[in-house]
Design an enzyme around this catalytic site. Structure first.
Site, mmCIF file in Angstrom:
data_model
loop_
_atom_site.group_PDB
_atom_site.id
_atom_site.type_symbol
_atom_site.label_atom_id
_atom_site.label_comp_id
_atom_site.label_asym_id
_atom_site.label_seq_id
_atom_site.Cartn_x
_atom_site.Cartn_y
_atom_site.Cartn_z
ATOM 1 N N THR A 164 0.965 -1.024 -0.178
ATOM 2 C CA THR A 164 0.219 0.594 0.221
ATOM 3 C C THR A 164 1.105 1.398 0.309
ATOM 4 O O THR A 164 2.022 1.374 0.564
ATOM 5 C CB THR A 164 -0.920 0.095 1.316
ATOM 6 O OG1 THR A 164 -0.143 0.371 2.291
ATOM 7 C CG2 THR A 164 -2.144 -1.492 1.066
ATOM 8 N N THR B 152 1.535 3.851 1.698
ATOM 9 C CA THR B 152 1.755 5.105 2.980
ATOM 10 C C THR B 152 3.145 4.363 3.509
ATOM 11 O O THR B 152 4.669 3.970 4.172
ATOM 12 C CB THR B 152 1.440 5.629 3.289
ATOM 13 O OG1 THR B 152 0.540 6.387 2.703
ATOM 14 C CG2 THR B 152 1.872 6.570 4.596
ATOM 15 N N CYS B 153 2.417 2.800 2.991
ATOM 16 C CA CYS B 153 3.517 2.037 3.760
ATOM 17 C C CYS B 153 4.377 1.304 3.361
ATOM 18 O O CYS B 153 5.908 1.373 3.588
ATOM 19 C CB CYS B 153 2.790 0.322 3.965
ATOM 20 S SG CYS B 153 1.694 0.471 4.816
ATOM 21 N N SER B 154 4.422 2.010 1.977
ATOM 22 C CA SER B 154 5.705 1.548 1.136
ATOM 23 C C SER B 154 6.945 2.365 0.429
ATOM 24 O O SER B 154 7.925 2.115 0.148
ATOM 25 C CB SER B 154 5.465 0.770 -0.040
ATOM 26 O OG SER B 154 4.291 -0.693 -0.105
ATOM 27 N N VAL C 102 7.992 1.585 6.533
ATOM 28 C CA VAL C 102 8.904 0.361 5.630
ATOM 29 C C VAL C 102 10.321 1.185 5.597
ATOM 30 O O VAL C 102 11.245 1.268 6.634
ATOM 31 C CB VAL C 102 8.887 -1.049 4.814
ATOM 32 C CG1 VAL C 102 9.946 -1.413 4.335
ATOM 33 C CG2 VAL C 102 7.893 -1.342 5.695
#
Length: 163
Positions: A46, A48-50, A54
């Site tokens: 997704t 913002t996660c990527s 992270v």
């Protein structure tokens, strides 16, 4: 009930890909007599996660190690196959981040960090957070109010809170 600073994390069994397939990981074993960073996020691949969450822990990985952190663990409500593929594609695994799957949201729900947003396909996913855990006890907890934001829960913010 949402987890808070000073609480002991509940026992949980998460999943991690090994060479011979998915393996169960007892979270308690990873936390016993250790200083561990855990960060949770809505989902692999997704936005913002990527692009933010992270990477914020990849950039600060060595700084956390210098502060005595034994392991950095990323937890998401995904299956272990997806977590492994995502960890490889982002190079998080290569950096040293442990990618653990909370496939049924048991851990995420037990700590009160679950949320659902059915219009975008998120059911019982994880809110965005980061925490410093020492011997199973939450020492610092940084949780976002909006799952699309990554400021409070970013690696840099947790690192600063440790000083």
């Amino acid at each position: 009930m949402t987890i808070k600073t000073g609480d002991t994390l509940p026992d949980a069994t998460l999943l991690q890909m090994a060479e011979d397939g998915p393996q169960q990981v007892a979270l308690a074993d990873k936390l016993k007599d250790r200083k561990v960073v855990i960060f949770g996020l809505p989902g692999a691949y997704t936005g913002t996660c990527s692009t933010a969450h992270v990477p914020s822990f990849m950039i600060t990985f060595d700084d956390f190690k210098e502060k005595g952190v034994d392991e950095i663990i990323c937890v998401a409500v995904n299956d272990p196959f997806v977590m492994k593929a995502w960890g490889d594609s982002t190079r998080a695994i290569e950096t040293g981040i442990t990618m653990l799957a909370d496939a049924e949201s048991q851990f995420t729900t037990a700590i009160g960090m679950n949320f659902s947003a059915p219009p975008v396909g998120f059911v019982n996913r994880s809110k965005r957070y980061s925490m410093l855990v020492e011997n199973g006890v939450v020492k610092i907890l940084n949780a976002e109010t909006n799952p699309g934001e990554c400021e409070i829960s970013a690696g840099e913010t947790l690192l600063e809170a440790m000083e």
